[in-house]
Scaffold this motif. Structure first.
Motif, mmCIF file in Angstrom:
data_model
loop_
_atom_site.group_PDB
_atom_site.id
_atom_site.type_symbol
_atom_site.label_atom_id
_atom_site.label_comp_id
_atom_site.label_asym_id
_atom_site.label_seq_id
_atom_site.Cartn_x
_atom_site.Cartn_y
_atom_site.Cartn_z
ATOM 1 N N ALA A 43 0.820 -1.211 0.000
ATOM 2 C CA ALA A 43 0.000 0.000 0.000
ATOM 3 C C ALA A 43 0.856 1.263 0.000
ATOM 4 N N ALA A 44 0.528 2.193 -0.892
ATOM 5 C CA ALA A 44 1.162 3.507 -0.931
ATOM 6 C C ALA A 44 0.555 4.373 0.169
ATOM 7 N N VAL A 45 1.383 5.192 0.812
ATOM 8 C CA VAL A 45 0.918 6.036 1.914
ATOM 9 C C VAL A 45 1.452 7.456 1.754
ATOM 10 N N TYR A 46 0.756 8.392 2.404
ATOM 11 C CA TYR A 46 1.196 9.785 2.410
ATOM 12 C C TYR A 46 1.051 10.356 3.808
ATOM 13 N N GLY A 78 -11.211 2.763 -14.955
ATOM 14 C CA GLY A 78 -9.909 2.107 -14.994
ATOM 15 C C GLY A 78 -9.321 1.835 -13.614
ATOM 16 N N ARG A 79 -8.002 1.710 -13.586
ATOM 17 C CA ARG A 79 -7.279 1.324 -12.375
ATOM 18 C C ARG A 79 -6.610 2.537 -11.743
ATOM 19 N N TYR A 80 -6.628 2.581 -10.409
ATOM 20 C CA TYR A 80 -6.026 3.671 -9.650
ATOM 21 C C TYR A 80 -5.031 3.138 -8.628
ATOM 22 N N LEU A 81 -4.033 3.944 -8.338
ATOM 23 C CA LEU A 81 -3.065 3.686 -7.276
ATOM 24 C C LEU A 81 -3.468 4.567 -6.094
ATOM 25 N N VAL A 125 5.020 7.814 -0.317
ATOM 26 C CA VAL A 125 5.878 6.729 -0.782
ATOM 27 C C VAL A 125 5.000 5.574 -1.283
ATOM 28 N N ALA A 126 5.449 4.960 -2.379
ATOM 29 C CA ALA A 126 4.755 3.811 -2.959
ATOM 30 C C ALA A 126 5.768 2.697 -3.196
ATOM 31 N N PRO A 127 5.315 1.459 -3.234
ATOM 32 C CA PRO A 127 6.238 0.369 -3.551
ATOM 33 C C PRO A 127 6.905 0.575 -4.913
ATOM 34 N N ALA A 128 8.125 0.093 -5.043
ATOM 35 C CA ALA A 128 8.904 0.289 -6.269
ATOM 36 C C ALA A 128 8.225 -0.321 -7.493
ATOM 37 N N GLY A 129 7.444 -1.380 -7.338
ATOM 38 C CA GLY A 129 6.830 -2.049 -8.472
ATOM 39 C C GLY A 129 5.587 -1.388 -9.024
ATOM 40 N N CYS A 130 5.145 -0.297 -8.416
ATOM 41 C CA CYS A 130 3.912 0.352 -8.875
ATOM 42 C C CYS A 130 4.108 1.006 -10.231
ATOM 43 N N ASP A 131 3.071 0.925 -11.057
ATOM 44 C CA ASP A 131 3.151 1.528 -12.387
ATOM 45 C C ASP A 131 2.636 2.968 -12.342
#
Length: 140
Positions: A43-46, A78-81, A125-131
């Motif tokens: 999970a990305a967090v702020y 569509g898809r969201y982060l 911050v988000a995981p490195a694999g996120c598009d």
């Protein structure tokens, strides 16, 4: 994998897409929320520093893909982060814990907040694999 740090100006304009609404931006505040240094699992967090105009709703299904948590919305959106507030979010036993509920891959989810455009988020911050899926700032 190292987390991908998202660093940009908080004053950048947010965009509305597909009728989902918009985020008016992140407004600096005075709270003492910690600045995240790594994601919570996939999970990305702020850092929640105050928000305004986060009144849109994203509904969809939790998807975990390549170590990153996304929300697959209706076909037209569509898809969201999603970026979750670091002080209100946890990752426990392979599940996202948000608003007192647990979510795993495939679960339906509804997130208040708004889409943020490039440059619309700081201290995140988000995981490195996120598009490069559009980002959704989850309202606290």
């Amino acid at each position: 994998m190292r987390p991908r740090l998202v660093a940009a100006l908080a004053t950048a304009a947010a965009a509305a897409v597909g009728g989902l609404g918009s985020a008016c931006g992140v407004v600096p505040g005075t709270d003492a929320a910690p600045t995240p240094t790594e994601p919570l699992g996939p999970a990305a967090v702020y850092r929640n520093v105050g928000t305004e105009g986060l009144d849109a709703l994203l509904t969809g299904v939790v998807r975990i893909d390549d170590g990153c948590l996304y929300v697959d919305g209706p076909e037209e959106s569509g898809r969201y982060l999603p970026y979750f507030p670091v002080t209100d979010t946890a990752w426990e036993d392979d599940a996202l814990v948000w608003n007192g509920e647990r979510y795993v891959d495939g679960d339906p989810i509804s997130l208040g907040g708004g889409e943020i455009g490039p440059g619309g988020l700081t201290d995140a911050v988000a995981p490195a694999g996120c598009d490069d899926s559009p980002a959704w700032l989850v309202a606290p």
